[in-house]
Design an enzyme around this catalytic site. Structure first.
Site, PDB file in Angstrom:
ATOM      1  N   ARG A   1       1.872 -37.912   8.773  1.00  0.00           N
ATOM      2  CA  ARG A   1       2.269 -38.347  10.117  1.00  0.00           C
ATOM      3  C   ARG A   1       1.501 -39.576  10.614  1.00  0.00           C
ATOM      4  NH1 ARG A   1       3.145 -33.457  14.407  1.00  0.00           N
ATOM      5  NH2 ARG A   1       4.951 -34.288  15.510  1.00  0.00           N
TER       6      ARG A   1
ATOM      7  N   ALA B   1       9.195 -41.114   8.204  1.00  0.00           N
ATOM      8  CA  ALA B   1       9.102 -42.358   8.968  1.00  0.00           C
ATOM      9  C   ALA B   1       9.740 -42.224  10.363  1.00  0.00           C
ATOM     10  CB  ALA B   1       9.708 -43.529   8.195  1.00  0.00           C
TER      11      ALA B   1
ATOM     12  N   THR C   1       9.096 -48.787   5.850  1.00  0.00           N
ATOM     13  CA  THR C   1       8.676 -50.170   5.635  1.00  0.00           C
ATOM     14  C   THR C   1       9.356 -50.760   4.399  1.00  0.00           C
ATOM     15  OG1 THR C   1       6.736 -49.423   4.427  1.00  0.00           O
ATOM     16  CG2 THR C   1       6.452 -49.850   6.764  1.00  0.00           C
TER      17      THR C   1
ATOM     18  N   ARG D   1       1.835 -50.250   6.106  1.00  0.00           N
ATOM     19  CA  ARG D   1       1.938 -49.747   7.484  1.00  0.00           C
ATOM     20  C   ARG D   1       0.599 -49.884   8.211  1.00  0.00           C
ATOM     21  NH1 ARG D   1       5.584 -47.212  10.800  1.00  0.00           N
ATOM     22  NH2 ARG D   1       7.179 -47.016   9.213  1.00  0.00           N
TER      23      ARG D   1
ATOM     24  N   GLU E   1       6.363 -39.219  14.757  1.00  0.00           N
ATOM     25  CA  GLU E   1       4.986 -39.601  14.440  1.00  0.00           C
ATOM     26  C   GLU E   1       4.207 -40.271  15.574  1.00  0.00           C
ATOM     27  OE1 GLU E   1       6.713 -41.834  11.022  1.00  0.00           O
ATOM     28  OE2 GLU E   1       4.875 -41.183  10.051  1.00  0.00           O
TER      29      GLU E   1
ATOM     30  N   PHE F   1       1.223 -42.316   8.667  1.00  0.00           N
ATOM     31  CA  PHE F   1       1.419 -43.043   7.408  1.00  0.00           C
ATOM     32  C   PHE F   1       0.600 -44.327   7.327  1.00  0.00           C
ATOM     33  CE2 PHE F   1       4.402 -44.920   4.147  1.00  0.00           C
ATOM     34  CZ  PHE F   1       4.560 -43.813   3.341  1.00  0.00           C
TER      35      PHE F   1
END
Ligand code: MTE
Ligand code: LUZ
Ligand code: MOS
Length: 757
Positions: A338, A505, A436, A306, A710, A340
Site C-alpha cells: 500500500r 495501484a 506507473t 513511484r 492507498e 508502493f
C-alpha cells in the site's frame, strides 16, 4: 444508504476464504523445507528419513519442475525451488506433501540439507551499493539546476533519513488449492490479487500453455500489496505437487511461516539536501534513495519509480534531482505494500522540510503551506498539475483542527509542563493514480443478463476487503437502472475475463468499474433499441430506472407499463445477445523512461492531515491524541466503504510510521516474526479521528470518483513528526533524527541523550 452485504457477511463470519473451502477426498497437504541461513550453498538433500515417515510422503525439488524454475516477472532472478544455493533465510528448498498437514510438517523437518557452505550475507542496502550489487541501474529524475540553485539559497541543509519495512499482516495468510483436470491442465484457487499473473507463472512452471490453467479467486482476507506478486510461489508449488501426484493439493501458510517467508514493504535508506530562501520557499531539493530490494527483483523496478515520482511530495520545487537505486541484499525479496514506494519518498521530503524549518526557526507547517502545488505548476517529471486541491484541503484541515490555536496552546502547555510535552504535525498529500507502467492500465469485464432480469458481472478485479465488488455493483445497478440486489459479482476467473492486471495501484474500480460500465452500455443499447421498435417510441427517450422502462419527457418520466425484465425477455425472444464484454484502457498516459519525463498518472489524489501527540518525558512513551483528515475522494461511490478505506489506511500508515518495527538480526533472520514481537496498531493506539471528505467531481474516473485504496496511508507520516516535535520540545538542544518508525524505544533513547538510530 444501503449496507455493503459483503461487510455484513464478513462480520458474521459467513464469507469463505481459501482455507474454508471444503477439502476434496484425497487432498494432499504441503510443508516446505526452507533455507537455514541468509546465504549459502549446498550439495544435496537427504530425504530417506522423511520418506520413511509415512507412505503418503512425496518430496519435490527443483529437478522435478517440468517447465521453467522461475517466478520472476520483471527480471528472471527468482527460482521457485533452490538449485544448490540460497540467497535469503526462509527461501524454499524443497516441497513436501503428505496426506495430512502434520505429517507433511514432520517429514519436512526430517529432510537434511547436506554439504552446506555458509556465505557472509549482505543486509544493508548501502553496503550492497558499495559492492556494486544493484538491480538494473539507478534512475534519476531532474528538473532545473539544483547545483546553481543551492548557491542562491539562504540556507542549505542535508541529512539522512531511514524508513523501516512493514509486514502486511493480512488476516488471511497466503495459500492455494490445485485440482488436476482431465484435460491435463489444472484448476487453481488462489489467494491472489492477480489471477492472470498466477495463470502465467503456473503455466511456465509446469511447461503448459496458459489455456490449460484456470485460476479463480473469490475474495481475499486482506492483501495490501502482499499478494500482488507474491501469491505465485504457493499456487505454483501446489500445482507442481498436483501435477506429479494427480491429486488435489492444498498449500496454506500458518502465521509464522507467512511472516518469515513472504516479502514486505521495502526498507529505504536515503540522503537529502534541501535549500530554502529566508522566507521559507523551497528552491532546490536533492535526494538519493537506497532501496533495500532483498534477494530478488520482484516488483522493485515498479516501486522505485513511484518513490521518485513522489519525492517532492505535495510541493512545487523548481529545482529537483532525485536518484534511486535498487540494492540487492540477502533478505526476503521485498514487495508491493500500500503506497508502493510512495510513502518512503514522502518521508524523506518531509524530513528535509523539518530539518530546513529548524535551520530557519520556522514552524514546518509554514514552509509546507507556502510551497504547496497549484494547478498550472508542472511536476518535476514533466506532467502538468491540473485540478489540484492541495491548498483547499490544507486550509480546510488547518481550519478543522484549529491549527493556529492548537500550536499556541501546545507551546503554552510545553512551557508549563516538564514531565509531558505536546507536539503536532501537518501532512499534505499528493498521490498519483495509475500503474506507473503504462501497459498495466487496462482491464476487462463480462456482463451477463439472465432472462429473469438479474445480472452477473465478471471483471479482473479482486475483492480484498476494499469494496471494489460493492462499487462495481453500484455502477452496474445504476447504469442498467436495476436494484442493487439484482446484480451479483462473480468470482474473478481467468476463463471469464482474460489477461487482466493485478488489482492494485488503487485503480481497481477506476479500471474494472469502467470496463463493466462499457459492457452495460453495449447491453443497454441493444435492449433499448428493441423496446423502442416494439413501443414505437424514439430510442433516445427511453431509460431504465428502478427496474422500470420509462419515457423521458423533458424533466419528467412517464411509465410505459414495461419493466427491465420485459425488455430482457423481448431481447431473448428476438435472439439478441444478453451478454457483453467491456474493455477499458486508461487514456492519456505516456512516459519516456530515458528522459524521465511524461504523464504517468491519470490524475492525483490530494488531502491533508493534522495529528497531535503527547509525550511522557520520563518514560519515553507517547500517545496520539487527535487526527484531523480532509481527503479528496472525488464523488464518493460509497461513503461507508471510502470511510473504511481512509480510516484503515491511516491506521496502517500510522503503524508503519510509529510502531511497527520490522527487525532482522545480524545473521539476516527476521527477529520480529510473531505477533508478540511485531506490534501492530490496536484501537487504543489510534487517536480520535475526524475525517471529512472533500468531494469534487473527477471527470477522469468512473462516476466522477477517485481511487481511495492507498493514498490515505500516507497521512500516518504526520505521526512521526508530531512525536518528533514533542521530543524536540523536551530536548531542544538535541539534533532531530529521521529514522522511521518512531518507536517508544527510540523516543526514550533520544530523551536519555543516547543515539536513537
Ligand atoms: N483494503 C482492504 N480492506 N484490504 C486490502 O487488502 N489493499 C489496499 C487498498 N485497500 C487493501 C485495502 C491496496 S494496497 C490497494 S492497491 C487497493 O486497496 C486495491 O484496491 P482498489 O484498487 O480497488 O482500491
Ligand atoms: N503496482 C504496480 C502498484 O505494478 N504498479 C504500480 O504503479 C503500483 N502502484 C501502486 C501500487 N501497486
Ligand atoms: Mo496495492 S500496493 O497496489 O496492492
Amino acid at each position: 444508504m444501503t449496507r455493503n452485504p459483503d461487510a455484513v457477511f464478513n462480520v458474521l463470519g459467513k464469507t469463505l476464504y481459501v482455507d474454508d473451502i471444503a477439502e476434496s477426498a484425497g487432498v494432499l497437504h504441503c510443508a516446505l523445507v526452507t533455507s537455514p541461513s541468509a546465504r549459502g550453498t549446498y550439495v544435496s538433500l537427504e530425504t530417506a528419513a522423511a520418506l520413511a515417515l509415512h507412505p503418503s510422503v512425496r518430496i519435490f525439488s527443483a529437478t522435478d519442475i517440468p517447465g521453467e524454475n522461475q517466478l520472476g516477472t520483471a527480471v528472471m532472478d527468482e527460482p521457485l525451488l533452490a538449485e544448490g544455493s540460497w540467497e535469503y533465510r526462509g527461501q524454499s528448498i524443497a516441497l513436501v506433501v503428505a496426506c495430512s498437514r502434520s505429517i507433511a510438517r514432520k517429514a519436512a523437518s526430517l529432510v537434511r540439507i547436506t554439504g552446506i557452505k555458509e556465505l557472509k550475507p549482505v543486509l544493508d542496502p548501502r553496503e550492497a551499493f558499495q559492492n556494486g550489487d544493484i538491480i538494473l541501474s539507478s534512475r534519476t529524475q531532474r528538473v532545473g539546476d539544483t547545483q546553481a540553485a543551492f548557491a542562491d539559497c539562504a540556507i542549505v541543509v542535508s541529512g539522512r533519513a531511514d524508513s523501516g519495512g512493514q509486514e502486511h499482516m493480512y488476516l488471511e495468510t497466503q495459500g492455494a488449492l490445485a485440482f488436476p483436470e482431465d484435460s491435463g491442465g489444472m484448476r487453481i484457487v488462489s489467494g491472489t490479487q492477480s489471477p492472470s499473473g498466477i495463470q502465467k507463472i503456473v503455466a511456465r512452471i509446469l511447461g503448459l500453455p496458459m489455456h490449460l490453467i484456470e485460476v479463480e479467486t473469490r475474495r481475499l482476507g486482506g492483501a495490501f500489496g502482499g499478494k500482488e506478486d507474491q501469491a505465485s510461489p504457493w499456487a505454483a508449488l501446489a500445482a507442481l505437487a498436483a501435477f506429479h501426484t494427480g491429486k488435489p493439493v492444498k498449500l496454506y501458510l500458518n502465521r509464522h511461516d507467512d511472516m518469515f517467508m513472504t516479502g514486505k514493504r521495502h526498507p529505504y535508506s536515503s540522503d537529502f539536501k534541501i535549500g530554502l530562501s529566508s522566507d521559507g520557499m523551497i528552491l532546490a531539493y536533492e535526494a538519493d534513495f537506497y532501496q533495500n530490494s532483498g534477494a530478488a527483483t520482484d516488483l522493485s523496478p515498479a516501486i522505485l519509480p513511484r518513490t521518485l515520482f513522489h519525492a517532492a511530495g505535495a510541493y512545487h520545487i523548481p529545482n529537483v534531482r532525485v536518484t534511486g537505486t535498487m540494492c540487492r541484499t540477502n533478505l526476503v525479496p521485498f514487495t508491493a505494500f500500500r503506497g508502493f514506494g510512495g510513502p518512503q519518498g514522502l518521508f524523506v521530503i518531509e524530513s528535509a522540510i523539518y530539518e530546513g524549518a529548524l535551520a530557519l526557526g520556522m514552524d514546518p507547517s509554514v514552509i509546507q503551506k507556502k510551497n504547496l502545488l497549484a494547478s498550472g505548476d508542472t511536476f518535476h517529471y514533466g506532467m502538468p498539475v491540473t485540478d489540484c486541491h492541495a491548498s483547499e484541503t490544507f486550509e480546510r484541515c488547518a481550519q478543522k483542527a484549529g491549527l493556529h490555536d492548537l500550536q499556541v496552546a501546545q507551546a503554552d502547555f510545553n512551557r508549563k509542563n516538564r514531565a509531558f510535552k505536546k507536539g503536532s504535525a501537518v501532512f499534505p498529500l499528493c498521490f498519483g493514480i495509475s500503474f506507473t507502467k503504462e501497459m498495466m492500465n487496462q482491464g476487462g469485464a463480462l456482463v451477463h443478463i439472465y432472462t429473469d432480469g438479474s445480472v452477473g458481472v465478471s471483471t479482473g478485479a479482486v475483492e480484498m476487503g476494499q469494496g471494489v465488488g460493492r462499487k462495481i455493483v453500484l455502477i452496474v445497478a445504476h447504469a442498467l437502472g436495476v436494484a442493487e440486489e439484482k446484480v451479483r459479482i462473480e468470482a474473478t476467473r481467468t476463463s471469464s475475463v482474460a489477461n487482466t492486471m493485478p488489482t492494485a495501484a488503487s485503480t481497481g474500480t477506476d479500471i474494472n468499474g469502467m470496463a463493466a460500465l462499457v459492457a452495460c452500455e453495449q447491453l443497454l443499447e441493444r435492449l433499448l433499441r428493441l423496446s423502442a421498435q416494439k413501443l414505437g417510441l424514439p430510442q433516445k427517450s427511453l431509460v431504465f430506472k428502478n427496474g422500470f422502462l420509462l419515457v423521458k419527457e423533458g424533466d419528467t418520466f412517464r411509465e410505459t407499463g414495461k419493466t427491465f425484465t420485459d425488455a430482457v425477455r423481448l431481447a431473448h425472444e428476438s435472439r439478441v445477445d444478453l451478454s457483453s464484454h467491456g474493455f477499458y484502457a486508461t487514456p492519456g498516459l505516456f512516459y519516456d523512461s530515458v528522459a524521465e519525463k511524461g504523464s504517468p498518472f491519470c490524475y492525483h489524489v490530494y488531502g491533508c492531515a493534522v495529528i497531535t501527540a503527547t509525550l511522557d518525558v520520563v518514560h519515553g512513551t507517547y500517545a496520539f491524541d487527535e487526527a484531523y483528515i480532509v481527503h479528496d475522494t472525488g464523488i464518493s461511490l460509497d461513503r461507508l466503504v471510502d470511510m473504511g478505506q481512509v480510516e484503515g489506511a491511516f491506521a496502517q500508515g500510522l503503524g508503519w510510521a510509529a510502531l511497527e518495527d520490522l527487525k532482522f538480526d545480524d545473521s539476516g533472520k527476521l527477529a520480529s516474526d510473531t505477533l508478540s514481537t511485531y506490534k501492530v496498531p490496536d484501537n487504543a493506539f489510534i487517536p480520535e479521528l475526524r475525517v471529512e471528505f472533500y468531494e469534487r467531481a473527477n471527470p477522469l474516473a468512473v462516476s466522477n470518483s477517485k481511487g481511495v485504496g492507498e493514498p490515505p496511508l500516507m497521512y500516518g507520516i504526520a505521526g512521526y513528526f508530531a512525536v518528533l516535535s514533542a521530543l524536540k520540545a523536551a530536548r531542544p538542544e538535541r539534533r532531530a533524527f529521521y529514522d522511521l518508525p518512531m518507536t517508544a524505544e527510540k523516543a526514550l533513547a533520544f530523551l536519555m541523550e543516547e543515539d536513537p538510530c
